[in-house]
Each structure stands twice: as C-alpha cells, then as structure tokens.
Design a protein around this motif. Structure first.
Motif, PDB file in Angstrom:
ATOM      1  N   SER A  60      -8.274  -5.543  -2.989  1.00 57.34           N
ATOM      2  CA  SER A  60      -7.469  -4.686  -2.108  1.00 57.34           C
ATOM      3  C   SER A  60      -7.732  -3.246  -2.526  1.00 57.34           C
ATOM      4  N   LEU A  61      -8.531  -2.541  -1.746  1.00 57.96           N
ATOM      5  CA  LEU A  61      -8.990  -1.200  -2.105  1.00 57.96           C
ATOM      6  C   LEU A  61      -8.440  -0.157  -1.142  1.00 57.96           C
ATOM      7  N   ILE A  62      -7.901   0.913  -1.706  1.00 58.08           N
ATOM      8  CA  ILE A  62      -7.343   1.983  -0.876  1.00 58.08           C
ATOM      9  C   ILE A  62      -8.334   3.137  -0.798  1.00 58.08           C
ATOM     10  N   PHE A  63      -8.593   3.563   0.429  1.00 61.95           N
ATOM     11  CA  PHE A  63      -9.455   4.708   0.697  1.00 61.95           C
ATOM     12  C   PHE A  63      -8.649   5.737   1.469  1.00 61.95           C
ATOM     13  N   ALA A  64      -9.195   6.944   1.557  1.00 61.06           N
ATOM     14  CA  ALA A  64      -8.593   7.991   2.382  1.00 61.06           C
ATOM     15  C   ALA A  64      -9.563   8.281   3.515  1.00 61.06           C
ATOM     16  N   ALA A  65      -9.113   8.084   4.735  1.00 57.30           N
ATOM     17  CA  ALA A  65      -9.911   8.370   5.930  1.00 57.30           C
ATOM     18  C   ALA A  65      -9.325   9.617   6.572  1.00 57.30           C
ATOM     19  N   ASP A  66     -10.051  10.728   6.448  1.00 65.88           N
ATOM     20  CA  ASP A  66      -9.544  12.023   6.913  1.00 65.88           C
ATOM     21  C   ASP A  66      -8.153  12.287   6.338  1.00 65.88           C
ATOM     22  N   GLY A  67      -7.962  11.883   5.083  1.00 62.91           N
ATOM     23  CA  GLY A  67      -6.704  12.130   4.387  1.00 62.91           C
ATOM     24  C   GLY A  67      -5.659  11.042   4.541  1.00 62.91           C
ATOM     25  N   ASP A  68      -5.845  10.119   5.481  1.00 63.53           N
ATOM     26  CA  ASP A  68      -4.867   9.045   5.698  1.00 63.53           C
ATOM     27  C   ASP A  68      -5.292   7.791   4.946  1.00 63.53           C
ATOM     28  N   PRO A  69      -4.351   7.123   4.251  1.00 65.74           N
ATOM     29  CA  PRO A  69      -4.727   5.921   3.504  1.00 65.74           C
ATOM     30  C   PRO A  69      -5.128   4.769   4.418  1.00 65.74           C
ATOM     31  N   VAL A  70      -6.119   4.029   3.981  1.00 65.59           N
ATOM     32  CA  VAL A  70      -6.551   2.812   4.659  1.00 65.59           C
ATOM     33  C   VAL A  70      -6.837   1.773   3.585  1.00 65.59           C
ATOM     34  N   LEU A  71      -6.402   0.547   3.825  1.00 67.50           N
ATOM     35  CA  LEU A  71      -6.625  -0.554   2.901  1.00 67.50           C
ATOM     36  C   LEU A  71      -7.822  -1.354   3.385  1.00 67.50           C
ATOM     37  N   VAL A  72      -8.765  -1.607   2.475  1.00 66.00           N
ATOM     38  CA  VAL A  72      -9.917  -2.444   2.799  1.00 66.00           C
ATOM     39  C   VAL A  72      -9.854  -3.685   1.917  1.00 66.00           C
ATOM     40  N   LEU A  73      -9.868  -4.841   2.539  1.00 63.25           N
ATOM     41  CA  LEU A  73      -9.893  -6.118   1.832  1.00 63.25           C
ATOM     42  C   LEU A  73     -11.344  -6.579   1.789  1.00 63.25           C
ATOM     43  N   MET A  74     -11.877  -6.757   0.579  1.00 64.27           N
ATOM     44  CA  MET A  74     -13.296  -7.049   0.395  1.00 64.27           C
ATOM     45  C   MET A  74     -13.465  -8.168  -0.610  1.00 64.27           C
ATOM     46  N   ASP A  75     -14.476  -9.003  -0.411  1.00 61.07           N
ATOM     47  CA  ASP A  75     -14.735 -10.056  -1.389  1.00 61.07           C
ATOM     48  C   ASP A  75     -15.205  -9.418  -2.692  1.00 61.07           C
ATOM     49  N   GLY A  76     -14.917 -10.074  -3.794  1.00 58.14           N
ATOM     50  CA  GLY A  76     -15.169  -9.529  -5.118  1.00 58.14           C
ATOM     51  C   GLY A  76     -16.621  -9.309  -5.480  1.00 58.14           C
ATOM     52  N   ALA A  77     -17.540  -9.927  -4.766  1.00 56.31           N
ATOM     53  CA  ALA A  77     -18.959  -9.786  -5.087  1.00 56.31           C
ATOM     54  C   ALA A  77     -19.617  -8.646  -4.318  1.00 56.31           C
TER      55      ALA A  77
END
Length: 172
Positions: A60-77
């Motif tokens: 569960s990774l949090i990024f900032a898209a133009d300053g707004d938080p977005v959560l990206v769910l990604m497989d561990g590999a």
C-alpha cells in the motif's frame, strides 16, 4: 513464531484497522491477522515471515499526484511506474509521498499502511495494479509493521474502492 487473534479484544491488527474491518462486516478477517515478532515492514520481510512468494504481498503505497494523495496497491515483486500513474490520473506530476503525508493521509506509519481503513474521511483515490489478481490470496499490512492479513485480491480491491489499472514497471 506468529500469533493471531480470534477475538476483537487483543487483535494483532492496529485497533483502527480492526474497527474498520468490523465496520465492513469483515469480523472473520480480524481473526486471520498474523502478528510477527520481527518487522514485516517491507514486502521481502513480509513474504519471508509468511512463507509466501514476494508477488503475494500487497504493498500500500502513497504518492502525491499534483499534491493530492493517491494510494497505489501493488504486488510485492513489482515497482510502480510513476509515468503510468500520472497518465492514469491525468496528473501533471506524481511523486512518492513523504512519511508525514503518509501518516496524515492514512493514520498509519510507512510499513504498516493497510489497503483500506484509513483515518481520512475524504476519499483518497485508490489504484490497484492488475498483477494482484495473479494469486488467489494476497497478504497486506494490518496497520502495524508487524501484522498482516490475507484476503482474495478481488475482495481487497473492492473494499479499498480501487480502480483496477496497469501501473507497474515493465522490462524494456
């Protein structure tokens, strides 16, 4: 050695996450949370503790898209392709969120962020990479860097309110 909790009192999950599971009608998942004596902060640590493939971990990774938080769910590999996230969101710029933004957005520390059950009532945009669907069950953080829970990826994606996308890096 691992421990799990069968009741809601003394759950291995973070109390806020255990409450979120109950609110979603996922009481049975509370009892499936596994707590480890050593950290499961990274996908590699979690996979080693559980005894599963790295790709069976849901990061569960949090990024900032133009300053707004977005959560990206990604497989561990896999790694997240920021250009693909930017394109998916129609954003000008996407960056990895700083630790304080992660905690402010989710209520959890990096390494323990679950895919749902976050502090913010405002809806954070959630993207889930299709690679999660490669397994019948994936493991995700349960609110602490020492606890994880299993869930079929389709259910996890639904409960997270995620949009299914392809945002992982691909070999050139």
């Amino acid at each position: 050695m691992t421990t799990s909790a069968t009741g809601t009192e003394g759950s291995a999950a973070h109390p806020r996450f255990a409450e979120a599971l109950r609110e979603l009608g996922l009481e049975d998942v509370v009892g499936q949370v596994r707590r480890f004596p050593d950290a499961t902060r990274t996908a590699a640590e979690a996979a080693a503790a559980i005894g599963c493939e790295l790709s069976e971990i849901c990061k569960s990774l949090i990024f900032a898209a133009d300053g707004d938080p977005v959560l990206v769910l990604m497989d561990g590999a896999s790694r997240v392709d920021l250009d693909r996230v930017r394109e998916e969101l129609g954003a000008g710029r996407v960056t990895r969120a700083k630790a304080d933004v992660v905690r402010e957005t989710t209520g959890y520390a990096i390494g323990g962020v679950p895919p749902f059950g976050h502090r913010t009532r405002t809806r954070t945009r959630v993207l889930a990479d299709r690679s999660l669907l490669d397994h019948p069950v994936v493991w995700a953080a349960a609110g602490t860097p020492y606890a994880v829970f299993p869930m079929p990826p389709k259910d996890l994606i639904t409960h997270a309110g995620a949009t299914l996308v392809d945002v992982r890096e691909h070999e050139a």
